[in-house]
Enzyme design. Structure first.
Site, mmCIF file in Angstrom:
data_model
loop_
_atom_site.group_PDB
_atom_site.id
_atom_site.type_symbol
_atom_site.label_atom_id
_atom_site.label_comp_id
_atom_site.label_asym_id
_atom_site.label_seq_id
_atom_site.Cartn_x
_atom_site.Cartn_y
_atom_site.Cartn_z
ATOM 1 N N ARG A 1 0.127 -8.866 13.160
ATOM 2 C CA ARG A 1 -0.492 -7.975 12.384
ATOM 3 C C ARG A 1 -1.389 -8.783 11.481
ATOM 4 O O ARG A 1 -2.562 -8.147 11.069
ATOM 5 C CB ARG A 1 0.608 -7.056 11.579
ATOM 6 C CG ARG A 1 1.232 -5.981 12.545
ATOM 7 C CD ARG A 1 2.628 -5.762 11.975
ATOM 8 N NE ARG A 1 2.667 -4.953 10.830
ATOM 9 C CZ ARG A 1 3.831 -5.083 9.930
ATOM 10 N NH1 ARG A 1 4.908 -5.528 10.403
ATOM 11 N NH2 ARG A 1 3.902 -4.137 8.933
ATOM 12 N N ARG B 1 12.216 -2.376 11.253
ATOM 13 C CA ARG B 1 10.953 -1.791 12.190
ATOM 14 C C ARG B 1 10.619 -2.777 13.277
ATOM 15 O O ARG B 1 10.429 -4.103 12.870
ATOM 16 C CB ARG B 1 9.650 -1.611 11.225
ATOM 17 C CG ARG B 1 9.638 -0.210 10.679
ATOM 18 C CD ARG B 1 8.415 -0.224 9.630
ATOM 19 N NE ARG B 1 7.184 -0.601 10.018
ATOM 20 C CZ ARG B 1 6.223 -0.458 9.238
ATOM 21 N NH1 ARG B 1 6.065 0.010 8.084
ATOM 22 N NH2 ARG B 1 4.922 -0.973 9.634
ATOM 23 N N ARG C 1 12.453 -6.750 4.781
ATOM 24 C CA ARG C 1 12.715 -5.471 4.309
ATOM 25 C C ARG C 1 13.454 -4.547 5.483
ATOM 26 O O ARG C 1 13.507 -4.894 6.643
ATOM 27 C CB ARG C 1 11.382 -4.688 3.826
ATOM 28 C CG ARG C 1 10.576 -4.337 5.227
ATOM 29 C CD ARG C 1 9.110 -3.847 4.948
ATOM 30 N NE ARG C 1 8.733 -3.568 5.820
ATOM 31 C CZ ARG C 1 6.938 -3.213 5.589
ATOM 32 N NH1 ARG C 1 6.656 -2.939 4.728
ATOM 33 N NH2 ARG C 1 6.628 -2.951 6.894
ATOM 34 N N LYS D 1 0.947 -1.430 -0.143
ATOM 35 C CA LYS D 1 -0.039 -0.165 -0.076
ATOM 36 C C LYS D 1 0.993 1.164 0.047
ATOM 37 O O LYS D 1 0.548 2.347 -0.850
ATOM 38 C CB LYS D 1 -0.827 -0.008 1.248
ATOM 39 C CG LYS D 1 -1.983 -1.153 1.368
ATOM 40 C CD LYS D 1 -2.588 -0.843 2.652
ATOM 41 C CE LYS D 1 -1.982 -1.063 3.879
ATOM 42 N NZ LYS D 1 -1.413 -2.414 4.347
ATOM 43 N N ARG E 1 -8.931 0.968 9.018
ATOM 44 C CA ARG E 1 -8.422 -0.466 9.419
ATOM 45 C C ARG E 1 -9.564 -1.127 10.176
ATOM 46 O O ARG E 1 -9.385 -2.198 10.635
ATOM 47 C CB ARG E 1 -7.249 -0.452 10.438
ATOM 48 C CG ARG E 1 -6.130 -0.253 9.278
ATOM 49 C CD ARG E 1 -4.793 -0.738 10.064
ATOM 50 N NE ARG E 1 -3.734 0.401 9.498
ATOM 51 C CZ ARG E 1 -2.708 -0.247 9.125
ATOM 52 N NH1 ARG E 1 -2.195 -1.239 9.199
ATOM 53 N NH2 ARG E 1 -1.594 0.609 8.427
HETATM 54 P P1 ADP Z 1 1.378 -2.031 8.047
HETATM 55 O O1 ADP Z 1 0.193 -1.773 7.131
HETATM 56 O O2 ADP Z 1 2.261 -2.440 7.057
HETATM 57 O O3 ADP Z 1 1.044 -2.623 9.038
HETATM 58 P P2 ADP Z 1 1.859 0.696 8.722
HETATM 59 O O4 ADP Z 1 3.017 1.361 8.654
HETATM 60 O O5 ADP Z 1 0.819 1.230 7.765
HETATM 61 O O6 ADP Z 1 2.071 -0.724 8.508
HETATM 62 O O7 ADP Z 1 1.287 0.921 10.199
HETATM 63 C C1 ADP Z 1 1.953 0.662 11.134
HETATM 64 C C2 ADP Z 1 1.214 0.537 12.619
HETATM 65 O O8 ADP Z 1 0.479 1.819 12.699
HETATM 66 C C3 ADP Z 1 0.055 -0.467 12.542
HETATM 67 O O9 ADP Z 1 0.405 -1.894 13.015
HETATM 68 C C4 ADP Z 1 -1.085 0.057 13.651
HETATM 69 O O10 ADP Z 1 -0.303 -0.166 15.146
HETATM 70 C C5 ADP Z 1 -0.746 1.506 13.432
HETATM 71 N N1 ADP Z 1 -2.023 2.354 12.671
HETATM 72 C C6 ADP Z 1 -1.733 2.642 11.398
HETATM 73 N N2 ADP Z 1 -2.907 3.081 11.014
HETATM 74 C C7 ADP Z 1 -3.922 2.762 11.846
HETATM 75 C C8 ADP Z 1 -5.308 2.690 11.681
HETATM 76 N N3 ADP Z 1 -6.154 3.366 10.875
HETATM 77 N N4 ADP Z 1 -5.879 2.185 12.841
HETATM 78 C C9 ADP Z 1 -5.372 1.596 13.913
HETATM 79 N N5 ADP Z 1 -3.995 1.642 13.773
HETATM 80 C C10 ADP Z 1 -3.227 2.008 13.006
#
Ligand code: ADP
Length: 217
Positions: free
Chosen positions: A168, A157, A127, A13, A88
């Site tokens: 996740r 990370r 990564r 994404k 999410r």
């Molecule tokens: P990924 O999509 O690969 O899990 P991101 O970098 O997009 O990683 O997000 C990292 C973390 O940030 C998520 O695992 C969550 O803890 C938090 N996060 C990001 N966006 C949201 C959201 N809309 N709702 C809840 N938590 C979020």
């Protein structure tokens, strides 16, 4: 155009959102990037988010809705925005719809990036990510200077450690997958994008899907 990007962690994404944002000339709002920047700066938002993120859990809906409200009201988003990983849970999708309705707007397109679990785990565990621009890289060791020359260093990370990855993926299935049905049943058909293959091929598929949405509207 307000575009929501959905998909499991590792589906691409962030990478695709960046490319689509550049193509369309609208900003990309990535909640994960915002949180990591806040953690780095040690702000109250960062301190709150960190405990959830490191385990691979979701940050509470109330925090996300505040961010979404600000993001869509900002002048940069006047022509639209790409929301990367910003929706999410079903309550977040509902809250965003209400916020947008209050300013006479709506989600115009939802793209779902799909890849199988083996591929997602392979991508996430191999990564490294720049601690400044957040760009993910493949085949570069932690500690390497960011190839973008922004002074950042590549790190692994914390949520790309095996236990957090599994969590996740579970969280995605349980809380985020239902968002797909929510959009489908609220008149915003979800465009499914095969996220396996060359980055440029996936971008072309996504751009084509967006075009079909625009033609239909
Ligand atoms: P990924 O999509 O690969 O899990 P991101 O970098 O997009 O990683 O997000 C990292 C973390 O940030 C998520 O695992 C969550 O803890 C938090 N996060 C990001 N966006 C949201 C959201 N809309 N709702 C809840 N938590 C979020």
């Amino acid at each position: 155009m307000i575009i929501v990007l959905l998909g499991p962690p590792g589906a691409g994404k962030g990478t695709q959102g960046e490319l689509l944002a550049a193509r369309l000339g609208i900003p990309k709002i990535a909640t994960g990037d915002l949180f990591r920047a806040a953690v780095r700066e040690g702000t109250p938002l960062g301190l709150e988010a960190k405990q959830f993120m490191d385990r691979g859990d979701l940050v509470p809906d109330s925090v996300i809705l505040g961010i979404l409200r600000d993001a869509i009201a900002s002048p940069e988003s006047a022509r639209g925005a790409i929301l990367d990983g910003a929706v999410r849970t079903v309550p977040q999708a509902e809250g965003l719809a209400e916020e947008l309705a209050s300013i006479g707007r709506r989600v115009d397109a939802v793209l779902l990036f799909e890849a199988n679990h083996a591929e997602l785990i392979r991508r996430l565990s191999s990564r490294t990510t720049c601690d400044v621009c957040q760009t993910p890289f493949r085949g570069l060791e932690p500690g390497t200077a960011c190839p973008r020359g922004d002074g950042g260093r590549l790190i692994r990370r914390q949520d790309d450690e095996p236990e957090a990855i599994q969590n996740r993926l579970n969280v995605y299935e349980e809380l985020t997958a239902p968002v797909v049905e929510w959009y489908d049943s609220h008149g915003i058909p979800v465009q499914r994008i095969d996220a396996i293959g060359e980055v440029t091929d996936v971008t072309a598929r996504a751009a084509q899907a967006l075009q079909s949405v625009q033609l239909a509207s």
